[in-house]
Motif scaffolding. Structure first.
Motif, PDB file in Angstrom:
ATOM      1  N   SER A  25     -75.051 -34.539  60.926  1.00  0.00           N
ATOM      2  CA  SER A  25     -75.421 -33.446  61.828  1.00  0.00           C
ATOM      3  C   SER A  25     -75.855 -34.009  63.172  1.00  0.00           C
ATOM      4  N   GLN A  85     -81.587 -31.958  66.297  1.00  0.00           N
ATOM      5  CA  GLN A  85     -82.034 -30.654  66.788  1.00  0.00           C
ATOM      6  C   GLN A  85     -82.366 -30.698  68.279  1.00  0.00           C
ATOM      7  N   LEU A 136     -69.407 -34.420  59.809  1.00  0.00           N
ATOM      8  CA  LEU A 136     -70.335 -33.855  60.778  1.00  0.00           C
ATOM      9  C   LEU A 136     -70.275 -32.335  60.780  1.00  0.00           C
ATOM     10  N   ARG A 137     -71.445 -31.726  60.703  1.00  0.00           N
ATOM     11  CA  ARG A 137     -71.573 -30.284  60.864  1.00  0.00           C
ATOM     12  C   ARG A 137     -72.164 -30.007  62.245  1.00  0.00           C
ATOM     13  N   LEU A 139     -74.588 -27.986  63.322  1.00  0.00           N
ATOM     14  CA  LEU A 139     -75.838 -27.228  63.275  1.00  0.00           C
ATOM     15  C   LEU A 139     -75.576 -25.763  62.945  1.00  0.00           C
ATOM     16  N   GLU A 140     -74.646 -25.518  62.011  1.00  0.00           N
ATOM     17  CA  GLU A 140     -74.322 -24.133  61.689  1.00  0.00           C
ATOM     18  C   GLU A 140     -75.542 -23.352  61.229  1.00  0.00           C
ATOM     19  N   SER A 180     -63.145 -33.550  61.743  1.00  0.00           N
ATOM     20  CA  SER A 180     -64.169 -33.172  60.779  1.00  0.00           C
ATOM     21  C   SER A 180     -63.602 -32.219  59.739  1.00  0.00           C
ATOM     22  N   GLU A 210     -65.703 -30.705  57.687  1.00  0.00           N
ATOM     23  CA  GLU A 210     -66.831 -29.831  57.377  1.00  0.00           C
ATOM     24  C   GLU A 210     -66.905 -28.608  58.287  1.00  0.00           C
TER      25      GLU A 210
END
Length: 369
Positions: free
Chosen positions: A240, A243, A263-264, A266-267, A287, A289
């Motif tokens: 990720s 933040q 890698l996501r 920040l869904e 990705s 993801e």
């Protein structure tokens, strides 16, 4: 920018914008040609006659040394040194003895000889640019932290360097730090967050291999308040983004290239109302993801000019807010086989001048229909 040649016009324009206007003016007058774009980089060609003219105009200020024995004008500001590794120490000292006004130092690829670099740093206290691309220095002198005027430090493709001296973090005016391809680099100094003027940061380290073992970026990334470009690639274990990225007000380009398959985006924060990003370009790919674009990107709908995605095999949908991207010029989608449609309003984006769809069978079928 590093040498103060780009001046603010006082209308809140970023220096990069003003610099681009300079380049466009030079292009329009044929000072440059053969422009090639390898985003986010641009490559310019220069006609031989213009090159000769530039050398003639700059002959008192710039010198591209071929050998250390050649005569150098004491008024030189910008200098390119040959490889000092096979030159006697006396000859090197004699060369530097003629110079005092230097603002830019460049070494040819493969250069080493740390003591000569240290001599340059100790003698040229007003250096703005140090370009050590492709060099083989094992260490940087700790005295580099005393170069209060340094704006640009380029160490990319140095395979030998293992650590940066802690004093590098004292370079409060540094705008660009290039460490790409420094695969021997074991770690970064802990106080890198103090480099508050940093606008471009490009990193590869041995500690994270070719970035193969990187699992997280540092949480206080928002401390880099001047960072304009963030490029991430080849990080298969990165799960990720930190933040803190949502508070990076200066960030304009977020580029997540191939090899970040886990890698996501920040869904889980898609409903977060306080993202202050004003991105101009967002590029992501590789990705498995990512199934949709994160909602926090909507905050950049009015500023995004370029969106490109590739090799996201599970990307299923593009958000409806995409049609509200009033500045969007380029939209590229490649190798996203599960993406079935585009938002209807995309056809109405007046600024869109480049649309590329490759190997997205369902979308291509929809367009044909």
């Amino acid at each position: 920018m590093s040498n103060g040649l780009i001046q603010s016009s006082g209308n809140n324009q970023e220096l990069e914008e003003i610099g681009w206007q300079y380049l466009e003016e030079l292009l329009s007058r044929s000072f440059f040609d053969a422009v090639q774009e390898y985003y986010p980089f641009l490559i310019f060609g220069m006609h031989d006659l213009i090159h000769e003219l530039a050398i003639s105009v700059a002959q008192m200020e710039s010198s591209n040394m071929k050998v250390f024995a050649q005569d150098i004008c004491p008024m030189t500001w910008h200098i390119s040194f040959p490889n000092p590794s096979r030159v006697p120490k006396d000859a090197l000292c004699s060369c530097l003895g003629k110079l005092s006004r230097i603002r830019t130092v460049m070494f040819e690829e493969g250069s080493s000889r740390e003591f000569f670099l240290e001599m340059c740093i100790s003698r040229f206290k007003h250096l703005r640019v140090i370009d050590l691309y492709g060099s083989s220095f094992d260490i940087l002198p700790s005295s580099i932290g005393g170069l209060n005027h340094l704006r640009f430090l380029h160490l990319s493709d140095n395979r030998n360097i293992k650590k940066l001296p802690k004093s590098v973090c004292k370079l409060r005016n540094l705008q660009c730090l290039g460490l790409g391809g420094c695969r021997g680099l074991e770690e970064l100094p802990a106080d890198i967050k103090n480099m508050i003027s940093l606008r471009v940061l490009f990193i590869t380290t041995r500690h994270i291999g070719g970035c193969e073992n990187l699992e997280a970026l540092f949480d206080d990334i928002q401390s880099l308040t001047s960072l304009h470009k963030l490029l991430i690639g080849g990080c298969p274990k990165l799960a990720s983004l930190p933040q803190g990225i949502k508070n990076m007000k200066a960030l304009e380009d977020l580029w997540i290239s191939g090899g970040c398959r886990n890698l996501r985006l920040l869904e889980g924060e898609s409903n977060e109302p306080r993202f202050v990003l004003r991105l101009q370009s967002f590029i992501f790919g590789g990705s498995s993801e990512i199934v949709s674009l994160a909602g926090w990107l909507e905050g950049s709908a009015s500023t995004l000019q370029r969106i490109m995605t590739g090799d996201c095999r599970n990307l299923r949908v593009l958000p409806e807010w995409l049609q509200n991207c009033s500045s969007l010029r380029t939209l590229g989608i490649e190798d996203c086989p599960r993406l079935s449609s585009l938002p209807d309003g995309i056809r109405c984006i007046a600024t869109l001048t480049y649309l590329q769809i490759i190997n997205c069978e369902e979308i291509e079928e929809e367009i044909r229909c």
